[in-house]
Design a protein around this motif. Structure first.
Motif, PDB file in Angstrom:
ATOM      1  N   ARG A  77      -6.683  12.301  -4.392  1.00  0.00           N
ATOM      2  CA  ARG A  77      -7.402  11.015  -4.313  1.00  0.00           C
ATOM      3  C   ARG A  77      -7.529  10.587  -2.852  1.00  0.00           C
ATOM      4  O   ARG A  77      -6.972   9.583  -2.426  1.00  0.00           O
ATOM      5  CB  ARG A  77      -6.660   9.955  -5.104  1.00  0.00           C
ATOM      6  N   LEU A 109      -0.270   7.895  -6.027  1.00  0.00           N
ATOM      7  CA  LEU A 109      -1.592   8.542  -6.080  1.00  0.00           C
ATOM      8  C   LEU A 109      -1.465  10.051  -6.196  1.00  0.00           C
ATOM      9  O   LEU A 109      -0.572  10.652  -5.613  1.00  0.00           O
ATOM     10  CB  LEU A 109      -2.369   8.220  -4.806  1.00  0.00           C
ATOM     11  N   PRO A 115       0.819  -1.214   0.000  1.00  0.00           N
ATOM     12  CA  PRO A 115       0.000   0.000   0.000  1.00  0.00           C
ATOM     13  C   PRO A 115       0.852   1.263   0.000  1.00  0.00           C
ATOM     14  O   PRO A 115       0.514   2.241  -0.681  1.00  0.00           O
ATOM     15  CB  PRO A 115      -0.805  -0.116   1.297  1.00  0.00           C
ATOM     16  N   ILE A 151       0.545   4.194  -2.643  1.00  0.00           N
ATOM     17  CA  ILE A 151       0.135   5.539  -2.228  1.00  0.00           C
ATOM     18  C   ILE A 151       1.042   6.609  -2.836  1.00  0.00           C
ATOM     19  O   ILE A 151       0.579   7.691  -3.205  1.00  0.00           O
ATOM     20  CB  ILE A 151       0.129   5.628  -0.682  1.00  0.00           C
ATOM     21  N   SER A 165       0.113  12.388   0.153  1.00  0.00           N
ATOM     22  CA  SER A 165       0.527  11.121  -0.471  1.00  0.00           C
ATOM     23  C   SER A 165       1.928  10.752  -0.026  1.00  0.00           C
ATOM     24  O   SER A 165       2.216   9.605   0.322  1.00  0.00           O
ATOM     25  CB  SER A 165       0.504  11.251  -2.000  1.00  0.00           C
ATOM     26  N   ARG A 174     -10.002   9.455  -1.017  1.00  0.00           N
ATOM     27  CA  ARG A 174     -10.713   8.242  -0.647  1.00  0.00           C
ATOM     28  C   ARG A 174      -9.861   7.001  -0.940  1.00  0.00           C
ATOM     29  O   ARG A 174      -9.715   6.130  -0.086  1.00  0.00           O
ATOM     30  CB  ARG A 174     -12.030   8.173  -1.406  1.00  0.00           C
ATOM     31  N   THR A 175      -9.288   6.934  -2.151  1.00  0.00           N
ATOM     32  CA  THR A 175      -8.454   5.777  -2.493  1.00  0.00           C
ATOM     33  C   THR A 175      -7.337   5.606  -1.469  1.00  0.00           C
ATOM     34  O   THR A 175      -7.030   4.495  -1.034  1.00  0.00           O
ATOM     35  CB  THR A 175      -7.823   5.980  -3.884  1.00  0.00           C
ATOM     36  N   ARG A 176      -6.752   6.746  -1.115  1.00  0.00           N
ATOM     37  CA  ARG A 176      -5.628   6.677  -0.184  1.00  0.00           C
ATOM     38  C   ARG A 176      -6.082   6.138   1.170  1.00  0.00           C
ATOM     39  O   ARG A 176      -5.446   5.272   1.773  1.00  0.00           O
ATOM     40  CB  ARG A 176      -5.015   8.062  -0.032  1.00  0.00           C
ATOM     41  N   SER A 177      -7.227   6.640   1.635  1.00  0.00           N
ATOM     42  CA  SER A 177      -7.724   6.174   2.925  1.00  0.00           C
ATOM     43  C   SER A 177      -8.022   4.684   2.881  1.00  0.00           C
ATOM     44  O   SER A 177      -7.709   3.951   3.824  1.00  0.00           O
ATOM     45  CB  SER A 177      -8.990   6.940   3.298  1.00  0.00           C
ATOM     46  N   VAL A 178      -8.636   4.264   1.780  1.00  0.00           N
ATOM     47  CA  VAL A 178      -8.969   2.842   1.668  1.00  0.00           C
ATOM     48  C   VAL A 178      -7.694   2.004   1.710  1.00  0.00           C
ATOM     49  O   VAL A 178      -7.592   1.012   2.450  1.00  0.00           O
ATOM     50  CB  VAL A 178      -9.760   2.580   0.375  1.00  0.00           C
ATOM     51  N   LEU A 179      -6.695   2.419   0.932  1.00  0.00           N
ATOM     52  CA  LEU A 179      -5.435   1.669   0.909  1.00  0.00           C
ATOM     53  C   LEU A 179      -4.811   1.608   2.299  1.00  0.00           C
ATOM     54  O   LEU A 179      -4.379   0.545   2.764  1.00  0.00           O
ATOM     55  CB  LEU A 179      -4.454   2.345  -0.054  1.00  0.00           C
TER      56      LEU A 179
END
Lengths: 546, 498
Positions: free
Chosen positions: B29, B25, B18, B22, B110, B31-36
């Protein structure tokens, strides 16, 4: 088929160089195609060497005293792999670099090497548009000439061939430095030419001594016939001295920072990554495989001492520099010092394999790391519109990929695990400790710490916050190529077993099994030291009454 | 490659991958970062839990890959490794949530979260390392990946802190490299063995081994902030609060202390340490560090600086526990690795909340702050009382075992040190608590724009409350299976064969 494997790495780039010279607009394509082709060629050679042991080839069927001998062992194959990796990366980078510098009508990249080098700094603002186009254009044939002569040098089986390929290499290098077309670059190129020619003359004189004594140029025949008389010793001194100048060992490094600092960045990468190694490779070959090296222990200690001095001096100078490329260039001065430690370390047979293979691995890893560092720095200073370290302030925000490339290359230069530089340093360190040369071990570690100092001088600025204007965008090719090369230099630490296996083929030393078990190595080390002292004593005696 | 080889690797990779993603990214981004981030953190906790369960059932998880003839890259889930990796995995989850709230809307996230993840991967690698060389690889990786976090704000002060941090830790790394190469030369192996491997070497090499021990302790002691090698830690508190939490509780300081303990137990071995006579000086150094850190903490008005000196003092409990040499003291030191982590991270979370929400950075500005931010300050109070060593908080358990272990080993002076340190802890923590709860509050708290319905953002409030609860639970339920204390006993039972 085996003949082709050994000849192709020389012929392909040389022929392509000629083609590229006349090919006009196609030259870029030719050069890249050859750069791509070289990698499988190098791997093919390595495979053949692994499979069949050292390869011999007589060009045109003429045998030893007269003909041209080609020879490939593990060391050769590793060096050719090293060259092809670096050349490929530099070629891809240069695609973006020259296109971009030609588009931006700014004479950007030549770094005036500071007031210390050549007085008033004058950038070549007068170059016309056409001149610039041509300098981008001449990069390709020159780099191919460099590639061909480099491979020729690694494959040479006789010391006269070594001379010819060294000369060709020098010419290509001078041309590459001069590409920057600024006054400073031309001055640096000219200076390099003069110094390199002096070095070559020394070398040639040494060759002629040996030929007159032993009537052969083939270095394996020489090795068998070598006697330790006065003229031979003179020849050794001449040969080594000439090569030391080209390898830029402290204190003969004075020409290096200006030359490497003022060349265009792709050229700097080739010069620092590969050309320096060529001269060192010749010394390494001659010393351990031609000269009766056990009797040269004192001279070896001297070279090792100079190497240690180079590590400290070069690192300290690098920390003091204000210009990016000079910092990287002085780092080369320091890193060359590590290579020369082998002459002090390997005089103890118990640790010779570790020292020798560590040094070979150091060459490989440093070639990748240093080229990546030069490429990254080239991108950074184009983006920042200036070559001062201060200019990269805030670069990590705008060009993270390039900054990380420099950082990863730095990991290799600092010798931190798990990089290839670490593996090499580990082997050297083990050799130093086992042969009780603690001083050299400490110098190695100090060099690593100092390297962190200069690498992080740049990184610290790059991570600093800035309220200035954002930096210029740079092509992706120029961001990612250094990163990939830097990753290779780090990854080399994880795959060291195979290259070391390759190195064993035709190596002058074998890994000692006793070095693995603890108490034994201790005793062996002591015993060998005593033996060494005797040998050194003998050498001195022989020197006293010629 | 079987499951038992894969699992340790996955534990390291669950934050490494992850992290690398990251970096790629774009900044917006979110949301994507938080999810990862969260997926990596949760996955790591799950994997570690699986490993803990497996090891308690007698399974082994190890992996080895040759780097050079004679040395290898190896991971091994030894019980002691698991203690540390569990601590870092769980605390990383909390710190990630906290950092997402803390850095909301700030630039370069990021980069921050990328290096943050790499840091935790390095810590997991340090915990699971099967030999000193693997340990060194991750140890240096930790140094390099924490530097961008320390200088994250990019101010001159941050850069200065980063430079000092780097100077100390790089020197430590070089010393370690020397020691490890020397050890390999003398002993011919670097693999951690329960009970140590150096003891089998012949007597003429004992002098060299003493030197190696000293070099190893100095190399690790720099990160563990042993006095006089501690000066970087107070400087590094210029970093954002989640990074301080990482430095003080999860990764850096802990890695140093963990290294020292591993050297004593798994390289040299307890009995051999006694034979060499190297632990008494170490115990004295740890005792000096404990007292010196507490004394300096007394005089700091800046809250984070006070906490930094407190860390210097508290981490040495771990070293002291190992150096006193005796099963009970070892249990105390080992369990303190966990207890100090959860208590100190609570304190740093709370300090970060005060600074972020109210702009309070100094102890002298904390009058009545308890009524403005009750959740934060309640957590702070629990953790501070734990640090002092009051029952039933976790800190009490550590000190109890340390003290009785010292008596058992006949080292009565250690009890004195512990008592003095507890008194000093009380002296620098109680005034804070008193001011926060019993002084009249200031009227003019700054109005923070987005704090939601609670005293501050939920992402900032929940992590300290959770770790404070853990502090209480670890103390109250210390006798239950899988509590830190239980696991520490399990470890020690294997280090001290009957």
């Amino acid at each position: 088929m085996p003949d082709l494997v050994i000849v192709a790495p020389i012929l392909v780039p040389l022929v392509a160089g000629v083609v590229a010279y006349v090919a006009g607009r196609l030259r870029r394509g030719v050069a890249i195609a050859v750069a791509v082709l070289q990698l499988p060629l190098a791997c093919g050679l390595a495979w053949e060497v692994l499979r069949r042991g050292p390869l011999h080839y007589e060009v045109g069927g003429w045998s030893a005293p007269l003909g041209i001998q080609l020879y490939a062992d593990g060391l050769t194959a590793l060096m050719i792999c090293m060259a092809s990796i670096v050349e490929l990366a530099v070629g891809v980078y240069a695609l973006g670099y020259f296109e971009w510098t030609e588009r931006e009508s700014q004479p950007s990249d030549h770094t005036p090497p500071g007031p210390s080098a050549t007085g008033p700094a004058a950038t070549g603002t007068t170059t016309s548009e056409s001149a610039k186009r041509s300098r981008g254009g001449s990069f390709w044939p020159l780099s191919l000439l460099l590639a061909g002569s480099l491979n020729g040098l690694f494959l040479s089986g006789d010391i006269f061939n070594l001379y010819i390929s060294l000369e060709l290499l020098t010419l290509a290098a001078v041309g590459l430095i001069g590409l920057a077309a600024s006054l400073d670059a031309l001055a640096a190129a000219l200076r390099y030419l003069l110094i390199a020619v002096v070095g070559s003359l020394f070398y040639l004189l040494g060759v002629s001594f040996l030929y007159s004594l032993y009537g052969t140029l083939d270095w394996q025949q020489l090795a068998m016939r070598f006697e330790f008389d006065f003229v031979s010793r003179c020849a050794i001194v001449l040969l080594v001295l000439g090569l030391l100048v080209k390898a830029a060992l402290f204190p003969l490094h004075f020409w290096l920072p200006a030359a490497h600092g003022s060349a265009p960045s792709p050229a700097s990468a080739l010069l620092s990554g590969l050309v320096l190694k060529a001269a060192f490779f010749v010394i390494l070959r001659l010393w351990f495989e031609v000269f009766p090296h056990p009797r040269l222990a004192l001279a070896g200690q001297l070279l090792g001492g100079l190497g240690a001095a180079a590590i400290l001096w070069g690192s300290l100078q690098a920390i003091r520099q204000r210009r990016l490329k000079l910092l990287v260039a002085y780092s080369s001065v320091a890193q060359i010092g590590y290579l020369f430690l082998v002459f002090a370390l390997a005089s103890d047979p118990a640790v010779a394999w570790n020292a020798w293979s560590g040094t070979a691995y150091f060459m490989l890893s440093h070639a990748c790391a240093k080229s990546a560092a030069f490429l990254a720095v080239g991108s950074l200073q184009l983006a920042a519109r200036g070559g001062e370290i201060e200019d990269v302030t805030g670069a990590a925000a705008d060009h993270p990929v390039t900054v990380y490339a420099f950082a990863l290359a730095g990991v290799g230069l600092m010798g931190l695990p798990p990089s290839g530089g670490f593996v090499a340093k580990w082997l050297l360190l083990r050799a130093a400790l086992e042969s009780h040369q603690v001083g050299l071990a400490i110098v190695m570690l100090a060099g690593g710490v100092l390297a962190v100092g200069y690498v992080f001088r740049v990184l610290g600025r790059a991570f600093a916050a800035t309220d200035g204007a954002p930096q210029r965008p740079i092509p992706r090719l120029m961001q990612w190529t250094p990163l990939v090369l830097a990753l290779v230099s780090v990854g080399l630490g994880l795959v060291a077993l195979q290259p070391l296996e390759l190195l064993r083929i035709g190596a002058p030393f074998a890994p000692s099994s006793s070095a693995q078990s603890a108490g034994l190595s201790e005793q062996a080390g002591l015993g060998e030291q005593a033996g060494l002292g005797e040998q050194a004593g003998l050498g001195e005696q022989a020197g006293a009454n010629p | 490659m079987s499951w038992s080889m894969l699992l340790p690797l996955l534990v390291v990779a669950s934050s490494l991958v992850p992290g690398c993603l990251i970096f790629l990214l774009r900044e917006d981004r979110v949301r994507t970062r938080s999810v990862l981030n969260l997926a990596g953190a949760v996955l790591k906790v799950v994997l570690v839990a699986a490993m803990v369960w497996g090891v308690s059932q007698g399974e082994t998880f190890q992996l080895s890959y040759p780097l050079l003839p004679g040395i290898s890259f190896g991971l091994n889930a030894a019980p002691f490794s698991l203690l540390f990796v569990t601590l870092s995995a769980v605390l990383w989850l909390f710190t990630t949530i906290y950092a997402m709230g803390y850095l909301k809307g700030s630039p370069q996230r990021s980069r921050f979260f990328g290096f943050f993840s790499l840091c935790v991967s390095a810590t997991a690698g340090i915990a699971l390392a099967a030999n000193l060389l693997t340990f060194l690889i991750f140890y240096e990786m930790l140094t390099l990946t924490t530097y961008p976090l320390v200088v994250h704000r990019g101010t001159e002060q941050a850069l200065r802190g980063g430079r000092i941090y780097l100077a100390y830790t790089v020197l430590g790394g070089a010393i370690l490299l020397l020691a490890i190469a020397w050890l390999q030369t003398t002993a011919g192996t670097l693999e951690f063995v329960e009970g140590g491997f150096a003891g089998s070497l012949a007597a003429p090499q004992h002098a060299a081994l003493r030197w190696i021990f000293a070099l190893l302790v100095v190399g690790f002691g720099i990160k563990a902030a042993l006095v006089p090698l501690h000066s970087w830690l107070p400087q590094a508190m210029v970093a954002p609060a989640p990074v301080s939490a990482l430095l003080h509780a999860v990764a850096v300081v802990k890695a140093g202390a963990f290294g020292i303990v591993r050297v004593i137990y798994d390289v040299f071995g307890v009995e051999f340490c006694i034979e060499l006579g190297v632990t008494q000086p170490l115990a004295i150094a740890a005792a000096i560090t404990i007292l010196y850190g507490s004394l300096r903490a007394l005089f700091q008005d800046n809250l984070k600086r006070r906490l930094a000196f407190s860390t210097i003092s508290q981490v040495s409990y771990i070293v002291l526990g190992a150096a006193v040499l005796g099963p009970t003291a070892t249990i105390g030191g080992t369990v303190h690795l966990v207890h100090q982590g959860i208590m100190k991270i609570t304190l740093f979370f709370a300090a970060g909340n005060l600074a972020e929400t109210l702009g309070v950075q100094k102890v002298s500005e904390m009058d009545g702050v308890g009524w403005r931010m009750p959740g934060t300050m309640a957590s702070f109070t629990i953790a501070a009382l734990g640090m002092i060593g009051l029952p039933p908080m976790a800190g009490f358990i550590s000190k109890w075992y340390l003290a009785s272990g010292a008596l058992e080993a006949g080292q009565t002076w250690v009890v004195g040190v512990l008592l003095a340190s507890s008194a000093l802890n009380a002296l620098y923590f109680l005034p804070i608590l008193y001011a926060a709860w019993f002084h009249p509050p200031r009227a003019d708290w700054p109005k923070s724009a987005d704090r939601g319905r609670f005293e501050t953002r939920l992402t900032l409030l929940l992590p300290p409350m959770a770790t404070a609860a853990a502090t209480l639970l670890a103390g109250l339920f210390a006798q239950l299976p899988f509590s830190p204390l239980d696991w520490a006993r399990f470890i020690v039972a294997r280090e001290y064969p009957p």
